[in-house]
Write an enzyme that holds these catalytic residues in place. Structure first.
Site, PDB file in Angstrom:
ATOM      1  N   TYR A  63       0.833  -1.202   0.000  1.00 24.35           N
ATOM      2  CA  TYR A  63       0.000   0.000   0.000  1.00 24.35           C
ATOM      3  C   TYR A  63       0.869   1.254   0.000  1.00 24.35           C
ATOM      4  O   TYR A  63       1.819   1.375   0.770  1.00 24.35           O
ATOM      5  CB  TYR A  63      -0.915   0.020   1.229  1.00 24.35           C
ATOM      6  CG  TYR A  63      -1.665   1.316   1.380  1.00 24.35           C
ATOM      7  CD1 TYR A  63      -2.774   1.584   0.589  1.00 24.35           C
ATOM      8  CD2 TYR A  63      -1.243   2.287   2.279  1.00 24.35           C
ATOM      9  CE1 TYR A  63      -3.456   2.790   0.701  1.00 24.35           C
ATOM     10  CE2 TYR A  63      -1.912   3.492   2.408  1.00 24.35           C
ATOM     11  CZ  TYR A  63      -3.015   3.742   1.608  1.00 24.35           C
ATOM     12  OH  TYR A  63      -3.676   4.944   1.713  1.00 24.35           O
TER      13      TYR A  63
ATOM     14  N   GLN B  83     -19.292  27.487  58.193  1.00 24.81           N
ATOM     15  CA  GLN B  83     -18.511  26.871  57.117  1.00 24.81           C
ATOM     16  C   GLN B  83     -18.323  27.874  55.985  1.00 24.81           C
ATOM     17  O   GLN B  83     -19.231  28.650  55.682  1.00 24.81           O
ATOM     18  CB  GLN B  83     -19.239  25.644  56.560  1.00 24.81           C
ATOM     19  CG  GLN B  83     -19.531  24.568  57.576  1.00 24.81           C
ATOM     20  CD  GLN B  83     -20.221  23.381  56.942  1.00 24.81           C
ATOM     21  OE1 GLN B  83     -19.708  22.280  56.958  1.00 24.81           O
ATOM     22  NE2 GLN B  83     -21.397  23.597  56.374  1.00 24.81           N
TER      23      GLN B  83
ATOM     24  N   ASN C  82     -13.800   5.951   3.102  1.00 21.16           N
ATOM     25  CA  ASN C  82     -12.703   5.115   3.606  1.00 21.16           C
ATOM     26  C   ASN C  82     -12.350   5.563   5.027  1.00 21.16           C
ATOM     27  O   ASN C  82     -12.231   4.747   5.939  1.00 21.16           O
ATOM     28  CB  ASN C  82     -11.489   5.228   2.683  1.00 21.16           C
ATOM     29  CG  ASN C  82     -10.278   4.488   3.232  1.00 21.16           C
ATOM     30  OD1 ASN C  82     -10.373   3.327   3.622  1.00 21.16           O
ATOM     31  ND2 ASN C  82      -9.142   5.162   3.280  1.00 21.16           N
TER      32      ASN C  82
ATOM     33  N   LYS D 120     -14.801  45.993  39.045  1.00 22.85           N
ATOM     34  CA  LYS D 120     -16.119  45.728  38.463  1.00 22.85           C
ATOM     35  C   LYS D 120     -15.989  45.334  36.989  1.00 22.85           C
ATOM     36  O   LYS D 120     -16.589  44.360  36.522  1.00 22.85           O
ATOM     37  CB  LYS D 120     -17.037  46.945  38.612  1.00 22.85           C
ATOM     38  CG  LYS D 120     -18.455  46.687  38.115  1.00 22.85           C
ATOM     39  CD  LYS D 120     -19.365  47.865  38.399  1.00 22.85           C
ATOM     40  CE  LYS D 120     -19.738  47.952  39.859  1.00 22.85           C
ATOM     41  NZ  LYS D 120     -20.575  46.794  40.302  1.00 22.85           N
TER      42      LYS D 120
END
Length: 725
Positions: free
Chosen positions: A117, A357, A496, A465
């Site tokens: 190939y 917490q 393919n 800001k």
């Protein structure tokens, strides 16, 4: 008919033969105890993430990268890509024979008439065609793959960044050095020379699906080597070069290459562009992951957080190594911190001043970041395997005298790793934005001014800001980029290439995500430094207020009109408690205003004492009510002057109380931002904008300058959490 015992004997014999064959093949390494490579993968994950990052940084700074095919790291790829300290590439001579053998095998195979190939056949879906003109076939391969668009003459830039191109060149050389690709060693040397001379081929930004490899962009490297007239390169100063000029500048003392059978295919049929860019991305991602851990710890410091969220037992019970390490790193930064000690005293004075917490962005930051560190680390190892893999087709196995037709060009490890990394980066950014939003909001930031404004007049200073709006924009774009690329595969090349990895596309999107997270990190760190300075200013202003209140109390409340001790003298202690408990920036712009909490609560102390003064209140000489006006008038006369004096001393660099950050483990980052980059406290009275300061840090971050101060913060960490006591 073959008996079962005979079949077993035969299979065992075949198995032994295969193992012996593998051991005798110099190009292959087989670990009989770990044939599937899971053990190797697990071994690579041993040790702490931080230690791994330190190794990456050390490797990045080495002057030479020696390529042998199997030991390339992402930090080496990143170093060559950046080329900011002249790092050079050397090829291992020991690889020459293997490369030569595979190249010779291709020629011998073709001469024998073997059908292979891409050597005697067409490509992809048209591989049914045949030819004996091997060289011409390679030439045509490069021509038809030169399908990219650069957008010359337009405002858009459709050229792959030089860093990504350099990374691709390095990775492709490394792959081909392993001797399974059928290419001449001289071609690999020729690709190395432009790398060392900073001559970079122009590759198209788009046009690859990273299966069958990165065909289109890699064909432009091959085009330069073969002298195609459309080939271009950039020189060290960015000048545009044609192929001949590029050869001369790179010192390639040869004519353009006439590619032999298989050589064109060897150059283009690989995942080097995707994995090269992925390597650059992951080097930065690992740095940003550690930075996010340290920034979370600094956030806890300036927010007066409770450090128990880092306690090792909590994280040990969850079992995830990334979480355990993230918590241990934060614990190390917070251990002995002056901010933590001061916050502890504050919480003891008034336990109800803040929630029991901390909010999730602080308290669960190890649980949030830990899995993201794990994802980035696993992706790093996956890409490191990919850049050391042989990923073209067919593979030439000289030892077995055959060409193996497979699909190592499928870049799925790249696409998946990059999608996962991008998701992790987006999650880091989300945490960072949540932390930033708390930091600038005076409802949540435990006494810091709204927007981190530092001016005398907060009505003319809106601080960060605009930066918060920018952060929202960055975070939104980052979260959009977190969408996967790999779910958008299209069937290509006449069906393919019907599944393909989209590795480079995903790497490009992750590179964008890196840049956005760097924007967020630089903005957040500038804001944290502002918060550090505001805590310093707060401490000095509070000290001034406390001393003044004490002074005024002694002057006005101690003695009666006839010189006798007055009952109001017992108010001083409670007056000072008010100063301790009240947030300075809630009143400091006008400290004696009757509408602000300080004056209201100081008066309330005097009123409360008067109410329990009993019969003494009926006597003018012993009445506490009679002292209130005197106390307040004296305070109005003295306090504004003392506050301004304290602020002026702070601004001139001579504060009464030094900055707590100086003795903290997070100090190296603060020092880098303030001293090395020359940034300062942002105020509405100053012309400098937040964006200007963020820009300085972002540029430094992109140049890698933040790495040393970041690692210095963790220089004393021994790689383990504090013992559970």
């Amino acid at each position: 008919m073959e008996t079962i015992s005979a079949a077993i004997t035969k299979n065992n014999a075949n198995e032994s033969f295969c193992l012996i064959h593998a051991k005798n093949n110099n190009n292959m390494k087989v670990n009989e105890a770990d044939p599937l490579n899971w053990g190797v993968a697990a071994e690579a994950m041993k040790g702490s993430h931080l230690d791994e990052v330190k190794r990456m940084v050390a490797e990045y700074r080495k002057p030479v990268v020696r390529l042998g095919g199997e030991t390339l790291t992402i930090s080496q790829v990143a170093a060559i890509a950046a080329h900011d300290h002249g790092v050079q590439v050397d090829l291992s001579e020991s690889a020459r024979d293997g490369v030569k053998a595979s190249s010779e095998w291709v020629m011998e195979s073709m001469n024998k008439g073997t059908d292979s190939y891409g050597v005697t056949t067409g490509f992809g879906a048209t591989s049914h065609s045949r030819t004996k003109q091997g060289g011409a076939l390679q030439k045509e391969l490069i021509r038809f793959l030169n399908a990219g668009i650069f957008g010359n003459g337009t405002e858009s830039n459709h050229t792959l960044p030089k860093t990504a191109t350099r990374a691709a060149m390095l990775v492709r050389i490394n792959t081909l050095l392993q001797g399974y690709s059928g290419i001449d060693f001289e071609i690999l040397e020729a690709i190395t020379k432009p790398l060392n001379k900073t001559v970079t081929p122009c590759l198209p930004l788009r046009g690859t699906i990273t299966a069958s490899g990165d065909l289109v962009p890699l064909s432009y490297i091959a085009g330069l080597l073969t002298g195609r007239p459309n080939s271009k390169a950039h020189g060290p100063s960015g000048e545009v070069l044609n192929a001949k000029e590029a050869f001369n500048l790179a010192g390639i003392n040869a004519e353009f290459f006439e590619l032999q059978p298989k050589e064109g295919l060897a150059l283009v049929n690989g995942t080097a562009v995707g994995s090269g860019l992925a390597s650059i991305v992951l080097f930065e991602a690992n740095i940003l992951a550690v930075l996010s851990e340290v920034l979370s710890a600094i956030f806890a410091e300036v927010m007066q957080g409770k450090p128990e969220f880092t306690d090792h037992l909590t994280h040990k019970l969850k079992h995830h190594p990334g979480q355990i390490e993230a918590a241990a790193i934060m614990e190390h930064i917070l251990d002995g911190s002056s901010y933590v000690k001061a916050a502890k005293k504050l919480h003891e004075i008034d336990p109800l001043q803040k929630p029991k917490q901390d909010r999730y962005a602080l308290r669960t930051s190890p649980q949030w970041l830990g899995p993201l560190v794990e994802v980035i680390r696993f992706s790093t190892k996956s890409i490191e395997r990919e850049i050391n893999s042989v990923n073209d087709n067919p593979l030439i196995d000289v030892s077995r005298n055959k060409a193996l037709h497979g699909g190592n060009f499928q870049g799925t490890p790249i696409g998946v790793s990059m999608d996962n990394t991008r998701l992790a980066l987006a999650s880091i950014g989300k945490l960072m934005f949540a932390q930033f939003s708390e930091l600038v909001n005076d409802f949540y930031n435990n006494g810091l001014p709204s927007n981190l404004s530092a001016s005398r007049n907060p009505s003319l200073d809106y601080g960060f800001k605009g930066a918060e709006i920018a952060m929202a924009s960055y975070c939104s774009e980052l979260q959009y980029l977190a969408n996967p690329v790999t779910t958008h595969v299209q069937s290509a090349e006449q069906h393919n290439q019907d599944v393909n990895s989209l590795g480079l596309i995903s790497a490009r999107k992750t590179n964008e995500a890196i840049e956005i997270l760097q924007l967020m990190s630089s903005t957040f760190l500038i804001a944290l430094c502002q918060a550090i300075d505001l805590r310093h200013l707060e401490e000095n202003l509070k000290n001034s207020v406390k001393n003044t209140v004490s002074q005024v109390a002694k002057k006005t409340l101690t003695m009666g009109v006839n010189g006798e001790l007055h009952p109001s003298r017992f108010c001083e202690k409670d007056l000072l408690k008010v100063v301790d408990r009240e947030h300075v920036f809630a009143y400091i712009d006008d400290p004696c205003s009757a509408t602000y909490p300080l004056s209201q609560k100081l008066r309330q102390v005097l009123v409360d004492h008067a109410l329990v003064n009993g019969e003494s209140e009926k006597n003018f000489n012993t009445s506490i009510f009679q002292k209130i006006a005197t106390f307040e008038e004296e305070l109005k006369t003295l306090l504004p002057k003392e506050v301004e004096s304290a602020r002026t001393a702070y601004e001139s660099g001579n504060p009464t109380i030094p900055n707590k950050i100086n003795g903290c483990r997070s100090y190296p980052l603060y020092k880098f931002v303030r001293e090395e980059l020359g940034t300062g406290l942002l105020t509405g009275e100053n012309v400098i904008s937040p964006g200007e300061e963020c820009d300085k840090l972002f540029s430094a971050m992109c140049q890698g300058k933040i790495i040393d101060p970041l690692l210095e913060c963790l220089g004393e960490w021994n790689g383990a959490p504090l013992p559970i006591c």
